[in-house]
Motif scaffolding. Structure first.
Motif, PDB file in Angstrom:
ATOM      1  N   ASP A 157       0.811  -1.213   0.000  1.00 38.46           N
ATOM      2  CA  ASP A 157       0.000   0.000   0.000  1.00 38.46           C
ATOM      3  C   ASP A 157       0.854   1.277   0.000  1.00 38.46           C
ATOM      4  OD1 ASP A 157      -2.320  -1.494   0.001  1.00 38.46           O
ATOM      5  OD2 ASP A 157      -2.544  -1.443   2.190  1.00 38.46           O
ATOM      6  N   GLU A 158       2.128   1.150   0.351  1.00 38.45           N
ATOM      7  CA  GLU A 158       3.042   2.294   0.378  1.00 38.45           C
ATOM      8  C   GLU A 158       3.917   2.371  -0.882  1.00 38.45           C
ATOM      9  OE1 GLU A 158       4.168   2.776   5.045  1.00 38.45           O
ATOM     10  OE2 GLU A 158       4.895   0.954   4.051  1.00 38.45           O
ATOM     11  N   MET A 159       3.468   1.730  -1.954  1.00 37.11           N
ATOM     12  CA  MET A 159       4.255   1.666  -3.190  1.00 37.11           C
ATOM     13  C   MET A 159       4.652   3.052  -3.695  1.00 37.11           C
ATOM     14  SD  MET A 159       5.690  -0.353  -5.370  1.00 37.11           S
ATOM     15  CE  MET A 159       4.865  -1.931  -5.323  1.00 37.11           C
ATOM     16  N   ALA A 160       3.742   4.007  -3.654  1.00 38.48           N
ATOM     17  CA  ALA A 160       4.061   5.369  -4.109  1.00 38.48           C
ATOM     18  C   ALA A 160       5.169   5.972  -3.252  1.00 38.48           C
ATOM     19  CB  ALA A 160       2.816   6.250  -4.087  1.00 38.48           C
ATOM     20  N   ASP A 161       5.117   5.728  -1.944  1.00 34.34           N
ATOM     21  CA  ASP A 161       6.175   6.214  -1.052  1.00 34.34           C
ATOM     22  C   ASP A 161       7.512   5.542  -1.386  1.00 34.34           C
ATOM     23  OD1 ASP A 161       4.413   7.853   0.380  1.00 34.34           O
ATOM     24  OD2 ASP A 161       3.896   6.214   1.766  1.00 34.34           O
ATOM     25  N   ALA A 162       7.470   4.266  -1.718  1.00 32.89           N
ATOM     26  CA  ALA A 162       8.690   3.545  -2.084  1.00 32.89           C
ATOM     27  C   ALA A 162       9.321   4.158  -3.331  1.00 32.89           C
ATOM     28  CB  ALA A 162       8.389   2.062  -2.310  1.00 32.89           C
ATOM     29  N   HIS A 163       8.499   4.482  -4.313  1.00 29.32           N
ATOM     30  CA  HIS A 163       9.005   5.115  -5.536  1.00 29.32           C
ATOM     31  C   HIS A 163       9.597   6.495  -5.243  1.00 29.32           C
ATOM     32  CE1 HIS A 163       8.093   2.438  -8.916  1.00 29.32           C
ATOM     33  NE2 HIS A 163       7.166   1.952  -8.109  1.00 29.32           N
ATOM     34  N   ARG A 164       8.915   7.261  -4.420  1.00 30.65           N
ATOM     35  CA  ARG A 164       9.435   8.588  -4.067  1.00 30.65           C
ATOM     36  C   ARG A 164      10.785   8.456  -3.360  1.00 30.65           C
ATOM     37  NH1 ARG A 164       3.921   9.947  -3.816  1.00 30.65           N
ATOM     38  NH2 ARG A 164       3.627   9.118  -1.730  1.00 30.65           N
ATOM     39  N   TYR A 165      10.888   7.467  -2.491  1.00 31.10           N
ATOM     40  CA  TYR A 165      12.138   7.236  -1.760  1.00 31.10           C
ATOM     41  C   TYR A 165      13.270   6.865  -2.723  1.00 31.10           C
ATOM     42  CZ  TYR A 165      15.265   5.593   1.913  1.00 31.10           C
ATOM     43  OH  TYR A 165      16.337   5.421   2.752  1.00 31.10           O
ATOM     44  N   LEU A 166      12.975   5.993  -3.681  1.00 32.29           N
ATOM     45  CA  LEU A 166      13.972   5.614  -4.684  1.00 32.29           C
ATOM     46  C   LEU A 166      14.411   6.796  -5.528  1.00 32.29           C
ATOM     47  CD1 LEU A 166      12.661   2.176  -5.969  1.00 32.29           C
ATOM     48  CD2 LEU A 166      14.892   2.624  -4.953  1.00 32.29           C
ATOM     49  N   GLU A 167      13.494   7.663  -5.872  1.00 33.58           N
ATOM     50  CA  GLU A 167      13.799   8.821  -6.713  1.00 33.58           C
ATOM     51  C   GLU A 167      14.754   9.792  -6.031  1.00 33.58           C
ATOM     52  OE1 GLU A 167       9.938  10.317  -7.672  1.00 33.58           O
ATOM     53  OE2 GLU A 167       9.609   8.802  -9.234  1.00 33.58           O
ATOM     54  N   GLN A 168      14.855   9.719  -4.716  1.00 34.91           N
ATOM     55  CA  GLN A 168      15.784  10.585  -3.979  1.00 34.91           C
ATOM     56  C   GLN A 168      17.224  10.091  -4.109  1.00 34.91           C
ATOM     57  OE1 GLN A 168      14.366  10.686   0.045  1.00 34.91           O
ATOM     58  NE2 GLN A 168      12.425  11.639  -0.515  1.00 34.91           N
ATOM     59  N   SER A 169      17.426   8.850  -4.550  1.00 35.96           N
ATOM     60  CA  SER A 169      18.749   8.238  -4.721  1.00 35.96           C
ATOM     61  C   SER A 169      19.592   8.299  -3.450  1.00 35.96           C
ATOM     62  CB  SER A 169      19.500   8.895  -5.880  1.00 35.96           C
ATOM     63  OG  SER A 169      18.823   8.686  -7.090  1.00 35.96           O
ATOM     64  N   GLY A 170      18.961   8.176  -2.316  1.00 31.19           N
ATOM     65  CA  GLY A 170      19.697   8.236  -1.056  1.00 31.19           C
ATOM     66  C   GLY A 170      19.821   6.910  -0.346  1.00 31.19           C
ATOM     67  N   GLN A 171      19.274   5.864  -0.915  1.00 30.38           N
ATOM     68  CA  GLN A 171      19.279   4.590  -0.222  1.00 30.38           C
ATOM     69  C   GLN A 171      20.658   3.936  -0.260  1.00 30.38           C
ATOM     70  OE1 GLN A 171      17.812   4.942  -3.228  1.00 30.38           O
ATOM     71  NE2 GLN A 171      18.459   3.250  -4.486  1.00 30.38           N
ATOM     72  N   PHE A 172      20.921   3.153   0.765  1.00 32.07           N
ATOM     73  CA  PHE A 172      22.118   2.317   0.791  1.00 32.07           C
ATOM     74  C   PHE A 172      21.612   0.898   0.980  1.00 32.07           C
ATOM     75  CE2 PHE A 172      25.546  -0.007   2.738  1.00 32.07           C
ATOM     76  CZ  PHE A 172      26.616   0.374   1.950  1.00 32.07           C
ATOM     77  N   GLY A 173      21.540   0.162  -0.071  1.00 36.06           N
ATOM     78  CA  GLY A 173      20.995  -1.186  -0.008  1.00 36.06           C
ATOM     79  C   GLY A 173      19.708  -1.275  -0.806  1.00 36.06           C
ATOM     80  N   LYS A 174      19.010  -2.345  -0.591  1.00 32.64           N
ATOM     81  CA  LYS A 174      17.803  -2.649  -1.364  1.00 32.64           C
ATOM     82  C   LYS A 174      16.567  -2.073  -0.692  1.00 32.64           C
ATOM     83  CE  LYS A 174      20.012  -4.930  -4.415  1.00 32.64           C
ATOM     84  NZ  LYS A 174      20.219  -4.337  -5.716  1.00 32.64           N
ATOM     85  N   ILE A 175      15.595  -1.790  -1.526  1.00 32.62           N
ATOM     86  CA  ILE A 175      14.279  -1.373  -1.053  1.00 32.62           C
ATOM     87  C   ILE A 175      13.363  -2.580  -1.232  1.00 32.62           C
ATOM     88  CG2 ILE A 175      12.360   0.229  -1.387  1.00 32.62           C
ATOM     89  CD1 ILE A 175      15.068   1.516  -0.550  1.00 32.62           C
ATOM     90  N   VAL A 176      12.668  -2.955  -0.172  1.00 32.32           N
ATOM     91  CA  VAL A 176      11.801  -4.129  -0.201  1.00 32.32           C
ATOM     92  C   VAL A 176      10.358  -3.682  -0.095  1.00 32.32           C
ATOM     93  CG1 VAL A 176      11.173  -6.265   1.006  1.00 32.32           C
ATOM     94  CG2 VAL A 176      13.574  -5.572   0.866  1.00 32.32           C
ATOM     95  N   VAL A 177       9.498  -4.261  -0.944  1.00 32.57           N
ATOM     96  CA  VAL A 177       8.063  -4.023  -0.860  1.00 32.57           C
ATOM     97  C   VAL A 177       7.420  -5.356  -0.517  1.00 32.57           C
ATOM     98  CG1 VAL A 177       5.984  -3.304  -2.077  1.00 32.57           C
ATOM     99  CG2 VAL A 177       8.145  -2.121  -2.509  1.00 32.57           C
ATOM    100  N   THR A 178       6.744  -5.408   0.600  1.00 32.48           N
ATOM    101  CA  THR A 178       6.088  -6.648   1.016  1.00 32.48           C
ATOM    102  C   THR A 178       4.692  -6.690   0.428  1.00 32.48           C
ATOM    103  OG1 THR A 178       5.312  -5.630   3.073  1.00 32.48           O
ATOM    104  CG2 THR A 178       7.400  -6.828   3.155  1.00 32.48           C
ATOM    105  N   VAL A 179       4.264  -7.897   0.057  1.00 32.67           N
ATOM    106  CA  VAL A 179       2.947  -8.089  -0.544  1.00 32.67           C
ATOM    107  C   VAL A 179       2.058  -8.810   0.446  1.00 32.67           C
ATOM    108  CG1 VAL A 179       1.712  -9.094  -2.500  1.00 32.67           C
ATOM    109  CG2 VAL A 179       4.019  -8.246  -2.795  1.00 32.67           C
TER     110      VAL A 179
END
Length: 123
Positions: free
Chosen positions: A101-123
């Protein structure tokens, strides 16, 4: 070059790319290999200008095909990763987990290019 005592790196992995890519090329040993993947950086990755005059720089696109284009090697690569995960020898770095349900937030987070590691989306 300092940490290799002037020898340069034999292999470098770059998940970012971007404008600093030529610096990585200049840190290679003669005949060194860079695996560039992900292209998470902002800006252009200057492949053509990355020390084209240097014997260190010989671009090739075939490294991906070493595993994906050969069924035997692909299976061996999958087995290597699977066993590594099962035994704990390979441990993925997870930066953040989102619910579906937070998929849009996950995309916004990725677009910031600040992550260190993988982004996981649970289903």
């Amino acid at each position: 070059m300092r940490i290799t005592h002037g020898q340069g790196a034999r292999v470098a992995f770059d998940p970012v790319g971007g404008p600093s890519f030529p610096k990585l090329v200049s840190a290679l040993a003669f005949g060194g290999i860079i695996y560039i993947y992900g292209l998470l950086g902002t800006g252009v990755t200057p492949l053509a200008g990355a020390r084209n005059d240097s014997p260190r720089w010989q671009p090739s696109r075939r490294t991906h095909r070493l595993t994906s284009g050969n069924e035997t090697r692909r299976k061996a690569a999958i087995e290597f990763v699977t066993k590594g995960l099962e035994t704990g020898a390979l441990k993925p770095v997870i930066d953040r987990t989102f619910t579906f349900d937070e998929m849009a937030d996950a995309h916004r987070y990725l677009e910031q290019s600040g992550q260190f590691g993988k982004i996981v989306v649970t289903v």
